[in-house]
Design a protein around this motif. Structure first.
Motif, PDB file in Angstrom:
ATOM      1  N   ALA A  62      -7.728  80.777  49.395  1.00 34.51           N
ATOM      2  CA  ALA A  62      -7.280  82.158  49.212  1.00 34.51           C
ATOM      3  C   ALA A  62      -5.773  82.264  49.430  1.00 34.51           C
ATOM      4  CB  ALA A  62      -8.010  83.070  50.173  1.00 34.51           C
ATOM      5  N   GLY A  63      -5.090  82.838  48.444  1.00 34.19           N
ATOM      6  CA  GLY A  63      -3.658  83.046  48.557  1.00 34.19           C
ATOM      7  C   GLY A  63      -2.808  81.814  48.315  1.00 34.19           C
ATOM      8  N   LYS A  64      -3.441  80.721  47.888  1.00 37.58           N
ATOM      9  CA  LYS A  64      -2.692  79.481  47.673  1.00 37.58           C
ATOM     10  C   LYS A  64      -2.889  78.983  46.250  1.00 37.58           C
ATOM     11  CE  LYS A  64      -2.765  77.887  52.466  1.00 37.58           C
ATOM     12  NZ  LYS A  64      -3.051  76.741  53.371  1.00 37.58           N
ATOM     13  N   GLN A  65      -2.012  78.069  45.841  1.00 37.76           N
ATOM     14  CA  GLN A  65      -2.137  77.485  44.519  1.00 37.76           C
ATOM     15  C   GLN A  65      -3.255  76.448  44.474  1.00 37.76           C
ATOM     16  OE1 GLN A  65       1.801  75.940  43.537  1.00 37.76           O
ATOM     17  NE2 GLN A  65       2.235  77.799  42.363  1.00 37.76           N
ATOM     18  N   ARG A  66      -3.797  76.263  43.289  1.00 30.54           N
ATOM     19  CA  ARG A  66      -4.818  75.234  43.105  1.00 30.54           C
ATOM     20  C   ARG A  66      -4.179  73.861  43.309  1.00 30.54           C
ATOM     21  NH1 ARG A  66      -8.691  76.379  38.114  1.00 30.54           N
ATOM     22  NH2 ARG A  66      -8.378  78.387  39.099  1.00 30.54           N
ATOM     23  N   GLU A  67      -4.903  72.980  43.994  1.00 36.35           N
ATOM     24  CA  GLU A  67      -4.367  71.650  44.269  1.00 36.35           C
ATOM     25  C   GLU A  67      -5.366  70.566  43.904  1.00 36.35           C
ATOM     26  OE1 GLU A  67      -3.624  70.971  48.428  1.00 36.35           O
ATOM     27  OE2 GLU A  67      -5.616  71.612  49.036  1.00 36.35           O
ATOM     28  N   LEU A  68      -4.835  69.416  43.552  1.00 33.18           N
ATOM     29  CA  LEU A  68      -5.674  68.267  43.242  1.00 33.18           C
ATOM     30  C   LEU A  68      -6.198  67.651  44.532  1.00 33.18           C
ATOM     31  CD1 LEU A  68      -6.696  66.222  41.100  1.00 33.18           C
ATOM     32  CD2 LEU A  68      -4.594  64.945  41.497  1.00 33.18           C
ATOM     33  N   VAL A  69      -7.493  67.398  44.580  1.00 37.25           N
ATOM     34  CA  VAL A  69      -8.127  66.829  45.766  1.00 37.25           C
ATOM     35  C   VAL A  69      -8.428  65.346  45.563  1.00 37.25           C
ATOM     36  CG1 VAL A  69     -10.158  66.904  47.258  1.00 37.25           C
ATOM     37  CG2 VAL A  69      -9.144  69.034  46.421  1.00 37.25           C
ATOM     38  N   ALA A  70      -9.058  65.022  44.427  1.00 41.04           N
ATOM     39  CA  ALA A  70      -9.449  63.642  44.164  1.00 41.04           C
ATOM     40  C   ALA A  70      -9.612  63.458  42.663  1.00 41.04           C
ATOM     41  CB  ALA A  70     -10.754  63.295  44.875  1.00 41.04           C
ATOM     42  N   ALA A  71      -9.383  62.244  42.202  1.00 36.12           N
ATOM     43  CA  ALA A  71      -9.532  61.937  40.780  1.00 36.12           C
ATOM     44  C   ALA A  71     -10.182  60.571  40.623  1.00 36.12           C
ATOM     45  CB  ALA A  71      -8.177  61.949  40.086  1.00 36.12           C
ATOM     46  N   ILE A  72     -10.883  60.404  39.510  1.00 31.55           N
ATOM     47  CA  ILE A  72     -11.516  59.125  39.209  1.00 31.55           C
ATOM     48  C   ILE A  72     -11.294  58.816  37.738  1.00 31.55           C
ATOM     49  CG2 ILE A  72     -13.788  60.197  38.827  1.00 31.55           C
ATOM     50  CD1 ILE A  72     -14.986  57.606  40.104  1.00 31.55           C
ATOM     51  N   THR A  73     -10.796  57.615  37.453  1.00 32.62           N
ATOM     52  CA  THR A  73     -10.514  57.240  36.066  1.00 32.62           C
ATOM     53  C   THR A  73     -11.800  56.904  35.326  1.00 32.62           C
ATOM     54  OG1 THR A  73     -10.291  54.878  36.495  1.00 32.62           O
ATOM     55  CG2 THR A  73      -8.328  56.251  36.841  1.00 32.62           C
ATOM     56  N   PHE A  74     -11.697  56.768  34.020  1.00 34.08           N
ATOM     57  CA  PHE A  74     -12.892  56.418  33.249  1.00 34.08           C
ATOM     58  C   PHE A  74     -13.412  55.043  33.670  1.00 34.08           C
ATOM     59  CE2 PHE A  74     -11.106  53.243  30.438  1.00 34.08           C
ATOM     60  CZ  PHE A  74      -9.765  53.574  30.390  1.00 34.08           C
ATOM     61  N   GLY A  75     -12.517  54.223  34.249  1.00 33.66           N
ATOM     62  CA  GLY A  75     -12.928  52.906  34.726  1.00 33.66           C
ATOM     63  C   GLY A  75     -13.443  52.912  36.156  1.00 33.66           C
TER      64      GLY A  75
ATOM     65  N   VAL B  92     -11.685  54.023  39.009  1.00 30.75           N
ATOM     66  CA  VAL B  92     -10.685  53.927  40.073  1.00 30.75           C
ATOM     67  C   VAL B  92     -10.435  55.319  40.646  1.00 30.75           C
ATOM     68  CG1 VAL B  92      -8.336  53.289  40.670  1.00 30.75           C
ATOM     69  CG2 VAL B  92      -9.622  51.923  39.015  1.00 30.75           C
ATOM     70  N   ALA B  93     -10.533  55.434  41.960  1.00 31.61           N
ATOM     71  CA  ALA B  93     -10.414  56.736  42.623  1.00 31.61           C
ATOM     72  C   ALA B  93      -9.084  56.870  43.360  1.00 31.61           C
ATOM     73  CB  ALA B  93     -11.563  56.930  43.601  1.00 31.61           C
ATOM     74  N   ASN B  94      -8.571  58.097  43.386  1.00 33.48           N
ATOM     75  CA  ASN B  94      -7.380  58.429  44.155  1.00 33.48           C
ATOM     76  C   ASN B  94      -7.609  59.748  44.864  1.00 33.48           C
ATOM     77  OD1 ASN B  94      -5.047  56.419  43.515  1.00 33.48           O
ATOM     78  ND2 ASN B  94      -6.006  56.826  41.549  1.00 33.48           N
ATOM     79  N   TYR B  95      -6.959  59.911  46.019  1.00 27.90           N
ATOM     80  CA  TYR B  95      -7.202  61.079  46.852  1.00 27.90           C
ATOM     81  C   TYR B  95      -5.892  61.693  47.351  1.00 27.90           C
ATOM     82  CZ  TYR B  95     -11.834  59.004  46.989  1.00 27.90           C
ATOM     83  OH  TYR B  95     -13.046  58.474  46.636  1.00 27.90           O
ATOM     84  N   ALA B  96      -5.928  63.001  47.563  1.00 31.85           N
ATOM     85  CA  ALA B  96      -4.829  63.665  48.252  1.00 31.85           C
ATOM     86  C   ALA B  96      -4.806  63.164  49.691  1.00 31.85           C
ATOM     87  CB  ALA B  96      -5.027  65.174  48.221  1.00 31.85           C
ATOM     88  N   ASP B  97      -3.628  63.102  50.275  1.00 29.35           N
ATOM     89  CA  ASP B  97      -3.512  62.609  51.649  1.00 29.35           C
ATOM     90  C   ASP B  97      -4.362  63.416  52.619  1.00 29.35           C
ATOM     91  OD1 ASP B  97       0.033  61.705  51.435  1.00 29.35           O
ATOM     92  OD2 ASP B  97      -1.780  60.604  50.869  1.00 29.35           O
ATOM     93  N   SER B  98      -4.502  64.708  52.349  1.00 27.81           N
ATOM     94  CA  SER B  98      -5.219  65.589  53.271  1.00 27.81           C
ATOM     95  C   SER B  98      -6.713  65.294  53.344  1.00 27.81           C
ATOM     96  CB  SER B  98      -5.004  67.048  52.864  1.00 27.81           C
ATOM     97  OG  SER B  98      -5.459  67.262  51.544  1.00 27.81           O
ATOM     98  N   VAL B  99      -7.269  64.586  52.365  1.00 26.14           N
ATOM     99  CA  VAL B  99      -8.711  64.317  52.363  1.00 26.14           C
ATOM    100  C   VAL B  99      -9.033  62.822  52.400  1.00 26.14           C
ATOM    101  CG1 VAL B  99      -9.085  66.433  51.050  1.00 26.14           C
ATOM    102  CG2 VAL B  99      -9.023  64.234  49.848  1.00 26.14           C
TER     103      VAL B  99
END
Length: 113
Positions: free
Chosen positions: A41-54, A56-63
């Motif tokens: 609430a009241g904040k911009q949307r942020e990326l939390v985690a992503a996974i490539t089609f292959g 490979v996963a990446n994460y925001a430092d906060s999680v």
């Protein structure tokens, strides 16, 4: 037009766990990067985690170390396993592709005692 439907949110106490799911309307998960985003609430949307089609996963430092993203291409579904939840994880969680497509409704996660 690809559609995403998120589910699995809810109210959980600090330190608890939840698993979110996102189903896509087409077999997009096997050909592009997918990601989970959140908007508090009241904040911009942020990326939390992503996974490539292959896979490979990446994460925001906060999680990092607490959340795990995974996918099942056969089910057109991605997941977000969230452990050791904190009040600051409270937000509406969305999934989307990279590059971005139409947003779904999201699923509310509330971490509170």
């Amino acid at each position: 037009q690809v559609q995403f439907v998120e589910s699995g949110g809810g109210l959980v106490q600090p330190g608890g766990s939840l698993t979110l799911s996102c189903v896509g309307s087409t077999k997009i998960f096997s050909i592009t990067t997918m990601a989970w985003y959140r908007q508090a609430a009241g904040k911009q949307r942020e990326l939390v985690a992503a996974i490539t089609f292959g896979g490979v996963a990446n994460y925001a430092d906060s999680v990092k170390g607490r959340f795990t993203i995974s996918k099942d291409n056969a089910k057109n579904t991605i997941y977000l396993q969230m452990n050791s939840l904190k009040p600051e994880d409270t937000a509406v969680y969305y999934c989307n592709a990279v590059p971005l497509m139409a947003w779904g409704q999201g699923t509310q996660v509330t971490v509170s005692s």
